[in-house]
Write a protein that holds these residues in place. Structure first.
Motif, PDB file in Angstrom:
ATOM      1  N   VAL A 199       0.844  -1.196   0.000  1.00 22.67           N
ATOM      2  CA  VAL A 199       0.000   0.000   0.000  1.00 22.67           C
ATOM      3  C   VAL A 199       0.881   1.249   0.000  1.00 22.67           C
ATOM      4  N   ALA A 200       0.686   2.092  -0.993  1.00 20.51           N
ATOM      5  CA  ALA A 200       1.456   3.334  -1.086  1.00 20.51           C
ATOM      6  C   ALA A 200       1.227   4.190   0.158  1.00 20.51           C
ATOM      7  N   GLY A 201       2.306   4.714   0.686  1.00 21.34           N
ATOM      8  CA  GLY A 201       2.236   5.555   1.874  1.00 21.34           C
ATOM      9  C   GLY A 201       2.391   4.778   3.165  1.00 21.34           C
ATOM     10  N   LYS A 202       2.296   3.457   3.096  1.00 19.79           N
ATOM     11  CA  LYS A 202       2.437   2.629   4.301  1.00 19.79           C
ATOM     12  C   LYS A 202       3.625   1.671   4.207  1.00 19.79           C
ATOM     13  N   THR A 203       3.719   0.938   3.118  1.00 14.13           N
ATOM     14  CA  THR A 203       4.843   0.016   2.969  1.00 14.13           C
ATOM     15  C   THR A 203       5.795   0.431   1.843  1.00 14.13           C
ATOM     16  N   PHE A 204       5.388   1.391   1.033  1.00 17.10           N
ATOM     17  CA  PHE A 204       6.271   1.996   0.039  1.00 17.10           C
ATOM     18  C   PHE A 204       5.725   3.385  -0.273  1.00 17.10           C
ATOM     19  N   ARG A 205       6.543   4.179  -0.930  1.00 18.00           N
ATOM     20  CA  ARG A 205       6.080   5.495  -1.352  1.00 18.00           C
ATOM     21  C   ARG A 205       6.779   5.868  -2.648  1.00 18.00           C
ATOM     22  N   TYR A 206       6.156   6.762  -3.367  1.00 15.26           N
ATOM     23  CA  TYR A 206       6.755   7.284  -4.587  1.00 15.26           C
ATOM     24  C   TYR A 206       7.373   8.642  -4.283  1.00 15.26           C
ATOM     25  N   THR A 207       8.589   8.842  -4.782  1.00 11.59           N
ATOM     26  CA  THR A 207       9.292  10.104  -4.599  1.00 11.59           C
ATOM     27  C   THR A 207       9.725  10.622  -5.969  1.00 11.59           C
ATOM     28  N   GLU A 208      10.293  11.819  -5.982  1.00 15.26           N
ATOM     29  CA  GLU A 208      10.785  12.367  -7.244  1.00 15.26           C
ATOM     30  C   GLU A 208      11.904  11.510  -7.819  1.00 15.26           C
ATOM     31  N   ALA A 209      12.573  10.774  -6.933  1.00 15.44           N
ATOM     32  CA  ALA A 209      13.671   9.905  -7.377  1.00 15.44           C
ATOM     33  C   ALA A 209      13.196   8.502  -7.725  1.00 15.44           C
ATOM     34  N   GLY A 210      11.886   8.255  -7.559  1.00 23.25           N
ATOM     35  CA  GLY A 210      11.347   6.931  -7.842  1.00 23.25           C
ATOM     36  C   GLY A 210      10.760   6.291  -6.597  1.00 23.25           C
ATOM     37  N   PRO A 211      10.333   5.025  -6.687  1.00 21.07           N
ATOM     38  CA  PRO A 211       9.713   4.365  -5.540  1.00 21.07           C
ATOM     39  C   PRO A 211      10.720   4.059  -4.442  1.00 21.07           C
ATOM     40  N   GLU A 212      10.239   4.078  -3.211  1.00 16.56           N
ATOM     41  CA  GLU A 212      11.077   3.789  -2.052  1.00 16.56           C
ATOM     42  C   GLU A 212      10.326   2.848  -1.109  1.00 16.56           C
ATOM     43  N   GLY A 213      10.933   1.717  -0.793  1.00 17.18           N
ATOM     44  CA  GLY A 213      10.341   0.778   0.150  1.00 17.18           C
ATOM     45  C   GLY A 213      10.464   1.291   1.573  1.00 17.18           C
ATOM     46  N   LEU A 214       9.458   1.034   2.380  1.00 13.06           N
ATOM     47  CA  LEU A 214       9.424   1.538   3.754  1.00 13.06           C
ATOM     48  C   LEU A 214       9.551   0.429   4.786  1.00 13.06           C
ATOM     49  N   CYS A 215       9.879  -0.784   4.348  1.00 10.06           N
ATOM     50  CA  CYS A 215       9.902  -1.931   5.264  1.00 10.06           C
ATOM     51  C   CYS A 215      11.293  -2.508   5.462  1.00 10.06           C
ATOM     52  N   GLY A 216      12.301  -1.694   5.231  1.00 10.83           N
ATOM     53  CA  GLY A 216      13.665  -2.160   5.440  1.00 10.83           C
ATOM     54  C   GLY A 216      13.875  -2.568   6.888  1.00 10.83           C
ATOM     55  N   GLY A 217      14.731  -3.555   7.081  1.00  8.13           N
ATOM     56  CA  GLY A 217      15.005  -4.025   8.440  1.00  8.13           C
ATOM     57  C   GLY A 217      14.300  -5.316   8.780  1.00  8.13           C
ATOM     58  N   LYS A 218      13.290  -5.668   8.027  1.00  5.13           N
ATOM     59  CA  LYS A 218      12.603  -6.939   8.259  1.00  5.13           C
ATOM     60  C   LYS A 218      13.406  -8.080   7.620  1.00  5.13           C
ATOM     61  N   LYS A 219      13.326  -9.250   8.236  1.00  5.95           N
ATOM     62  CA  LYS A 219      13.918 -10.452   7.670  1.00  5.95           C
ATOM     63  C   LYS A 219      12.796 -11.299   7.094  1.00  5.95           C
ATOM     64  N   LEU A 220      13.000 -11.841   5.900  1.00  6.03           N
ATOM     65  CA  LEU A 220      11.980 -12.650   5.243  1.00  6.03           C
ATOM     66  C   LEU A 220      12.553 -14.003   4.863  1.00  6.03           C
ATOM     67  N   LEU A 221      11.913 -15.058   5.340  1.00  3.75           N
ATOM     68  CA  LEU A 221      12.254 -16.424   4.960  1.00  3.75           C
ATOM     69  C   LEU A 221      11.071 -17.009   4.202  1.00  3.75           C
TER      70      LEU A 221
END
Length: 202
Positions: free
Chosen positions: A113-135
């Protein structure tokens, strides 16, 4: 440590991905007894698919929602809250028809969901969930990892979660499960060894 455990197979006790994800979580708990686990079974308690009603619910103030919109909003909110609260996520992802189960895709649509787990910026999309580990427990009847036939399965999962900012992604893989009893037993054994190696140093 908060761990979110997601199952998506429709095969119940006959599911290889369910067996392996359960063993993975049990191994993690043994290594870190203080871990807190939240479990969601997407087959037994399916999340409705992303629809126009989902969007209407999100755009309607709480006091104006009818029962159906209230259910949609609460489903989206609770699913998102579980994901955001997790430090680590274990996803059991069998391959169905060269892709992931529709139940798992419905869950992904609720957390991407944009604004919660990622966002769009002038430089392009940016993920907001860094730091999580996924298996990801990846299972398939054939041999698809690293092949064009796996693009809609493992490659898709790496793409979508990478888009959300998650870079610590590992796979526990059992493939060729439909190639006979010997191949299945070998694949399951190798996946179990992978699980053991994940926590060998813990």
């Amino acid at each position: 440590m908060k761990l979110l455990h997601i199952d998506s197979s429709i095969l119940g006790d006959n599911s290889a991905s369910r067996q392996l994800s359960r063993e993975l979580v049990q191994a993690w708990i043994a290594a870190e007894p203080d871990i807190s686990v939240t479990y969601r079974d997407l087959a037994a308690d399916a999340i409705s698919h992303f629809s126009s009603q989902t969007l209407v619910a999100a755009g309607t103030s709480a006091e104006l929602r009818d029962a159906a919109l209230k259910h949609e909003a609460e489903l989206s909110e609770s699913t998102m809250a579980e994901f955001l609260a997790a430090d680590a996520v274990v996803i059991a992802a069998p391959m169905y028809n060269f892709s992931i189960p529709t139940q798992l895709k419905a869950w992904i649509d609720r957390i991407a969901v944009a604004g919660k787990t990622f966002r769009y910026t002038e430089a392009g999309p940016e993920g907001l969930c860094g730091g999580k580990k996924l298996l990801i427990v990846s299972t398939s009847g054939g041999l698809h990892a690293g092949q064009p036939s796996g693009i809609g399965h493992e490659e898709y999962l790496k793409l979508v979660f990478g888009f959300l900012g998650i870079t610590d992604i590992e796979f526990v893989r059992a493939e060729g499960l439909a190639y006979g009893d010997d191949m299945r037993a070998k694949a399951m054994h190798e996946a179990q060894l992978q699980i053991g190696q994940q926590f060998a140093a813990a």
